[in-house]
Design an enzyme around this catalytic site. Structure first.
Site, PDB file in Angstrom:
ATOM      1  N   GLU A  24     -20.169  44.982  60.072  1.00 18.07           N
ATOM      2  CA  GLU A  24     -21.453  44.290  60.258  1.00 18.07           C
ATOM      3  C   GLU A  24     -21.514  43.049  59.381  1.00 18.07           C
ATOM      4  O   GLU A  24     -21.998  42.002  59.793  1.00 18.07           O
ATOM      5  CB  GLU A  24     -22.615  45.204  59.887  1.00 18.07           C
ATOM      6  CG  GLU A  24     -22.811  46.360  60.839  1.00 18.07           C
ATOM      7  CD  GLU A  24     -23.973  47.219  60.418  1.00 18.07           C
ATOM      8  OE1 GLU A  24     -25.006  47.146  61.121  1.00 18.07           O
ATOM      9  OE2 GLU A  24     -23.869  47.934  59.406  1.00 18.07           O
ATOM     10  N   TYR A  56     -46.559  27.171  60.915  1.00 15.80           N
ATOM     11  CA  TYR A  56     -45.656  28.227  61.378  1.00 15.80           C
ATOM     12  C   TYR A  56     -44.228  27.747  61.556  1.00 15.80           C
ATOM     13  O   TYR A  56     -43.288  28.540  61.490  1.00 15.80           O
ATOM     14  CB  TYR A  56     -46.178  28.931  62.634  1.00 15.80           C
ATOM     15  CG  TYR A  56     -46.611  28.036  63.759  1.00 15.80           C
ATOM     16  CD1 TYR A  56     -45.701  27.453  64.611  1.00 15.80           C
ATOM     17  CD2 TYR A  56     -47.968  27.800  63.982  1.00 15.80           C
ATOM     18  CE1 TYR A  56     -46.109  26.640  65.654  1.00 15.80           C
ATOM     19  CE2 TYR A  56     -48.386  26.994  65.028  1.00 15.80           C
ATOM     20  CZ  TYR A  56     -47.452  26.415  65.854  1.00 15.80           C
ATOM     21  OH  TYR A  56     -47.858  25.610  66.888  1.00 15.80           O
ATOM     22  N   GLU A  76     -34.810  47.261  55.740  1.00 19.79           N
ATOM     23  CA  GLU A  76     -35.992  47.411  54.887  1.00 19.79           C
ATOM     24  C   GLU A  76     -35.982  46.358  53.774  1.00 19.79           C
ATOM     25  O   GLU A  76     -37.017  45.754  53.457  1.00 19.79           O
ATOM     26  CB  GLU A  76     -36.046  48.812  54.269  1.00 19.79           C
ATOM     27  CG  GLU A  76     -36.315  49.925  55.259  1.00 19.79           C
ATOM     28  CD  GLU A  76     -35.072  50.493  55.940  1.00 19.79           C
ATOM     29  OE1 GLU A  76     -35.170  51.588  56.507  1.00 19.79           O
ATOM     30  OE2 GLU A  76     -33.995  49.845  55.901  1.00 19.79           O
ATOM     31  N   LYS A 101     -33.171  45.168  64.895  1.00 16.21           N
ATOM     32  CA  LYS A 101     -31.706  45.134  64.865  1.00 16.21           C
ATOM     33  C   LYS A 101     -31.212  45.717  66.194  1.00 16.21           C
ATOM     34  O   LYS A 101     -30.784  46.865  66.270  1.00 16.21           O
ATOM     35  CB  LYS A 101     -31.191  45.941  63.663  1.00 16.21           C
ATOM     36  CG  LYS A 101     -29.718  45.786  63.386  1.00 16.21           C
ATOM     37  CD  LYS A 101     -29.353  46.510  62.093  1.00 16.21           C
ATOM     38  CE  LYS A 101     -27.877  46.368  61.798  1.00 16.21           C
ATOM     39  NZ  LYS A 101     -27.511  47.039  60.533  1.00 16.21           N
TER      40      LYS A 101
END
Length: 126
Positions: A24, A56, A76, A101
């Site tokens: 990953e 934004y 997290e 994900k």
């Protein structure tokens, strides 16, 4: 006291190298970020001036820099970093961050894996 309002940014797709597995971190993958910023929009609505609101586009750039930046093991942790950065923008009172994900390395068939956190200035924001 003014009402609380919300600015949403959904589906911000950024390539990053986060995850607990070596492949990953080496190969990377897309992460999708959804944000809900709690703000007070009354003044901006009255003045029609971007200086009186949270830009934004600048938020999107800051979040993209985090996702594309230093790798972390967990989404997290990534969500916490994003929340802290967004809370640093003047005018942001709270933020809800969802990190998706969709290419998570799990064996079962799935549509998405995500983590959602909510943070506000009273809980340690800027």
């Amino acid at each position: 006291m003014s009402q609380l309002d919300e600015i949403r940014l959904d589906g911000l797709r950024v390539f990053g190298n986060h995850g607990v597995f070596d492949h990953e971190r080496e190969n990377g993958q897309d992460f999708v970020i959804d944000l809900a910023l709690t703000v007070r929009a009354e003044r901006a609505a009255q003045t029609d001036d971007v200086a009186d609101t949270v830009h934004y586009g600048e938020v999107a750039d800051a979040v993209a820099d985090i996702v594309a930046g230093d790798p972390v093991n967990l989404i997290e942790t990534l969500a916490e970093r994003i929340a802290a950065r967004v809370l640093a923008f003047p005018g942001v009172l709270a933020v809800r961050v969802t990190v998706h994900k969709p290419q998570a390395p799990i064996q079962q068939q799935f549509t998405d894996v995500s983590v959602t956190i909510t943070r506000n200035r009273a809980e340690g924001g800027a």
